[in-house]
Design an enzyme around this catalytic site. Structure first.
Site, mmCIF file in Angstrom:
data_model
loop_
_atom_site.group_PDB
_atom_site.id
_atom_site.type_symbol
_atom_site.label_atom_id
_atom_site.label_comp_id
_atom_site.label_asym_id
_atom_site.label_seq_id
_atom_site.Cartn_x
_atom_site.Cartn_y
_atom_site.Cartn_z
ATOM 1 N N HIS A 104 0.816 -1.218 0.000
ATOM 2 C CA HIS A 104 0.000 0.000 0.000
ATOM 3 C C HIS A 104 0.851 1.269 0.000
ATOM 4 O O HIS A 104 0.594 2.206 -0.755
ATOM 5 C CB HIS A 104 -0.924 0.017 1.226
ATOM 6 C CG HIS A 104 -2.106 -0.875 1.084
ATOM 7 N ND1 HIS A 104 -3.072 -0.991 2.058
ATOM 8 C CD2 HIS A 104 -2.503 -1.699 0.075
ATOM 9 C CE1 HIS A 104 -3.993 -1.850 1.660
ATOM 10 N NE2 HIS A 104 -3.669 -2.294 0.466
ATOM 11 N N LYS A 122 -8.120 -0.588 3.184
ATOM 12 C CA LYS A 122 -7.654 -0.624 4.549
ATOM 13 C C LYS A 122 -6.973 -1.962 4.829
ATOM 14 O O LYS A 122 -7.254 -2.946 4.115
ATOM 15 C CB LYS A 122 -8.792 -0.343 5.527
ATOM 16 C CG LYS A 122 -9.801 -1.469 5.687
ATOM 17 C CD LYS A 122 -10.774 -1.630 4.572
ATOM 18 C CE LYS A 122 -10.958 -3.094 4.223
ATOM 19 N NZ LYS A 122 -11.561 -3.342 2.958
ATOM 20 N N ARG A 192 -2.921 -12.989 3.168
ATOM 21 C CA ARG A 192 -3.252 -12.526 4.516
ATOM 22 C C ARG A 192 -2.499 -13.292 5.598
ATOM 23 O O ARG A 192 -2.540 -12.914 6.773
ATOM 24 C CB ARG A 192 -4.762 -12.607 4.735
ATOM 25 C CG ARG A 192 -5.521 -11.498 4.034
ATOM 26 C CD ARG A 192 -7.018 -11.720 4.003
ATOM 27 N NE ARG A 192 -7.388 -12.755 3.038
ATOM 28 C CZ ARG A 192 -8.634 -13.025 2.700
ATOM 29 N NH1 ARG A 192 -9.633 -12.357 3.260
ATOM 30 N NH2 ARG A 192 -8.909 -13.969 1.800
#
Length: 389
Positions: A104, A122, A192
């Site tokens: 990001h 997010k 993740r």
């Protein structure tokens, strides 16, 4: 039942609107062929007259082409330089960044360097310091960056906040928030579960629990009192990657917050998936209010208000009832897109998530990791050296 079915139909098949010839159309460029993009950007864009799905970039050129064709992007960029080629396209006004958390910072900074506004998934970054650097650069260039906590733009969570602000239930004593996902949501090998890419339960569903705690309390934490986390597996690469966590926080105004998230909740008897926990409960001096499904309330939600000594009532809020734009079937992402485009176009947004909100949320994610011993996710190696090539 008819209202529910109608909402689901429109959510899955949003009506396309004619583009507004009198307003500047914003060309969106998307970094990566992420699974979240169809729901978070593609479908909402169909009902916004000022949004155009212009280009998609992916590392694999054929994948980029296929994704563009499937979802209606006009152009695609692929290969090693695909992301940068997309940013360098002068026809792109806005970058949507749904890349893995650990990417990001780098690609948002590069997008800002290229003069693009950014809708950023997010959590915004791996660290609060990185978030602060992003917003500093955006401010210096007069560009808009929004961390995509989409639920904050929906009438449901705002109605809960209004109930609390009215003091009908008195001062807040405790807030509990839980967000879980059944086993298999993030399969083995999923990004993740990658520490280097900013993985972990606290970073994924957990960042929502921190955010909703702060939003409903209308105040910030002062300390992490307790925190405990469980690693995804016993393998060395997962020792800092949590699959679940619990934390207790002290907030301003003597409020206590209890948080829990689980990105891999075990099945009952090993075969029956558990129903996800998607609730936030606020205990006040004169009663409680609970919202079920604060995350994706557009499908279904309930707001249960239980004043002490008075009858319980259940509310629902799918639109702003004409006070602001919106339809009952608008998703959280559609409300978010409305606000984002309004800000980029120089108009007032119904609500907003500002720089300090994003930076503070990331700070307390890091504080939880510090308390449970897992530590912050790695800082990006990217260094911004000005706008020179």
């Amino acid at each position: 039942m008819f209202a529910l079915l109608s909402r689901i139909h429109h959510i899955l098949n949003p009506p396309k609107v004619k583009k507004d010839d009198h307003a500047r159309t914003l060309n969106f460029g998307c970094l990566g062929a992420a699974k979240i993009t169809p729901g978070a950007l593609v479908k909402p864009s169909h009902t916004h007259p000022e949004v155009n799905l212009y280009a998609i970039a992916a590392r694999d050129e054929k994948r980029a082409e296929a994704y563009a064709k499937e979802h209606g992007f006009q152009k695609s960029y692929g290969g090693e330089n695909g992301y940068q080629d997309l940013i360098d396209d002068p026809n792109v006004h806005v970058i949507y960044n749904p890349l893995p958390n650990g990417l990001h910072f780098e690609w948002t900074m590069k997008a800002l360097k290229g003069g693009k506004h950014v809708l950023l998934e997010k959590p915004a970054t791996n660290t609060a310091a990185e978030a602060a650097e992003i917003f500093s650069l955006a401010a210096s260039k007069n560009l808009v960056v929004l961390e995509a906590f989409h639920y904050r733009f929906h009438p449901a969570i705002q109605r809960v906040r209004a109930i609390l602000d009215s003091k009908e239930l008195g001062c807040i004593n405790k807030i509990s928030a839980s967000l879980t996902a059944p086993a298999g949501t993030a399969p083995d090998g999923d990004i993740r579960w990658s520490y280097k890419l900013g993985g972990g339960s606290t970073m994924d569903p957990g960042c929502y629990t921190v955010n909703v705690l702060r939003y409903l309390a209308c105040s910030n934490p002062t300390a992490v009192l307790t925190a405990r986390a469980v690693p995804y597996s016993s393998r060395p690469e997962h020792q800092k990657v949590d699959k679940m966590f619990w934390a207790t926080l002290a907030l301003e105004e003597d409020i206590i917050g209890e948080l829990h998230s689980n990105l891999d909740e075990a099945k009952i008897f090993g075969i029956i998936p558990r129903i996800p926990k998607l609730s936030a409960t606020v205990q006040c001096e004169k009663g409680t209010v609970e919202i079920f499904n604060f995350l994706i309330p557009h499908y279904y939600h309930s707001i249960t208000v239980s004043p002490t000594g008075k009858p319980r009532r259940i509310e629902k809020a799918y639109s702003f009832n004409g006070v602001w734009k919106g339809e009952d079937w608008w998703t959280t992402y559609r409300y978010q897109l409305e606000a984002f485009v309004d800000r980029v176009q120089g108009r007032a947004a119904q609500t907003w998530i500002g720089s300090e909100d994003t930076i503070t949320n990331m700070k307390w994610v890091e504080e939880i990791y510090a308390k449970d011993g897992f530590g912050s996710r790695p800082t990006s190696k990217y260094v911004y050296r000005g706008d020179s090539k």
